[in-house]
Design an enzyme around this catalytic site. Structure first.
Site: not given
Ligand code: CO8
Length: 258
Positions: A66, A109, A112, A132
């Site tokens: 998400a 997400g 999921e 998460e």
């Molecule tokens: N949300 C928003 N932006 C994201 C996300 C995300 N989940 N993942 C990556 N991005 C963005 C980064 O912020 C970055 O943007 P910017 O260049 O503007 O800073 C761009 O994508 C590239 O990402 P990275 O530079 O971080 O790339 P890396 O190769 O270094 O890392 C990863 C890749 C490991 C995937 C890393 O981006 C990461 O850890 N992302 C987050 C993963 C995460 O925690 N996912 C879970 C999110 S919470 C969730 O999904 C809850 C779902 C249920 C909600 C239901 C509510 C009712």
């Protein structure tokens, strides 16, 4: 014709393709992605010319979760009143089989969303996880429920509680993934599987998906009763007569979805 902002959509050989397209955010699932994917899936579902749907992303990410930046400032009241992710339940409810073709990250997400699909094909580059817990929250789109059903309690608990990510091979061993394929072949393999399903009789495909879904939700006795009724009901279709006649006559069936 609907205009979509965050996905690419096309229909090919009776298969509806949805490609999530937010490369700047590794396909993070914000509200617009949810609206677009749900609308496209429902529109394919309503089209008798579509017999299977494929959801995919890019080489780098199916979806990295998400959208954290969209969620960050929200209160619990905002999450409840905004029904922030409720539309995904409509995606999970489509009658047409959905194949997730996953390359790169399928996290939070994204994992999921893959688990809302009926078949998960993974490129050997795919990474799955529910990280998460690292953000001070928990999965909210089915991760604690569908992952337990997919891989069993102990594997799911380890992934959800530690946030550890797993690769495609481990995901296949655990039963999360239907099949792992070389990354370069992912779209072609997804097309083959989807076109195979789309060549069957649609009423029997709907019936099979509904009965499979029931296996995750009912007791064995209830599920067996439902399956027996659904099986019997298919004997009123033209395609059942055609399928069995074709077998007897040693020729391929010509289904008409009736
Ligand atoms: N949300 C928003 N932006 C994201 C996300 C995300 N989940 N993942 C990556 N991005 C963005 C980064 O912020 C970055 O943007 P910017 O260049 O503007 O800073 C761009 O994508 C590239 O990402 P990275 O530079 O971080 O790339 P890396 O190769 O270094 O890392 C990863 C890749 C490991 C995937 C890393 O981006 C990461 O850890 N992302 C987050 C993963 C995460 O925690 N996912 C879970 C999110 S919470 C969730 O999904 C809850 C779902 C249920 C909600 C239901 C509510 C009712």
């Amino acid at each position: 014709m609907t205009d979509y902002e965050t996905i690419l959509v096309e229909t090919r050989a009776r298969v509806g393709w949805i490609t999530i397209n937010r490369p700047e955010a590794l396909n993070a699932l914000n509200s617009q992605v949810m609206r677009d994917v749900v609308a496209a899936a429902e529109s394919f579902d309503a089209d008798e010319g579509v017999g299977a749907i494929v959801v995919t992303g890019s080489e780098r990410a199916f979806a990295a979760g998400a959208d954290i930046k969209e969620m960050e400032g929200k209160s619990s009241l905002d999450m409840v009143m905004g029904d922030h992710f409720g539309g995904w339940a409509r995606f999970a409810a489509v009658r047409t089989p959905v194949i997730a073709a996953v390359a790169g990250y399928a996290l939070g997400g994204g994992c999921e969303l893959a688990m809302m699909c009926d078949i998960i094909l993974a490129a050997d580059t795919a990474t799955f996880g529910q990280p998460e817990i690292n953000l001070g929250v928990i999965p909210g789109m089915g991760g604690t429920q569908r992952l337990v059903r997919a891989v069993g309690y102990y594997k799911a608990a380890e992934l959800v509680l530690t946030g550890r990510l797993m690769g495609a091979e481990e995901a296949e061993r655990a039963g999360l993934v239907s099949r792992v394929v070389p990354a370069a072949d992912l779209r072609a393999e997804a097309a083959t599987v989807a076109e195979t399903i789309a060549s069957k009789s649609l009423p029997s495909v709907y019936a099979a998906k509904a009965s499979l879904d029931a296996a995750l939700e009912t007791s064995l006795a209830e599920g067996l009763r439902l399956e027996r009724h659904v099986f019997a009901s298919l004997f009123d279709t033209v395609d059942q007569k055609e399928g069995m006649a074709a077998f007897r006559e040693k020729r391929p069936p010509e289904f008409t979805n009736r």
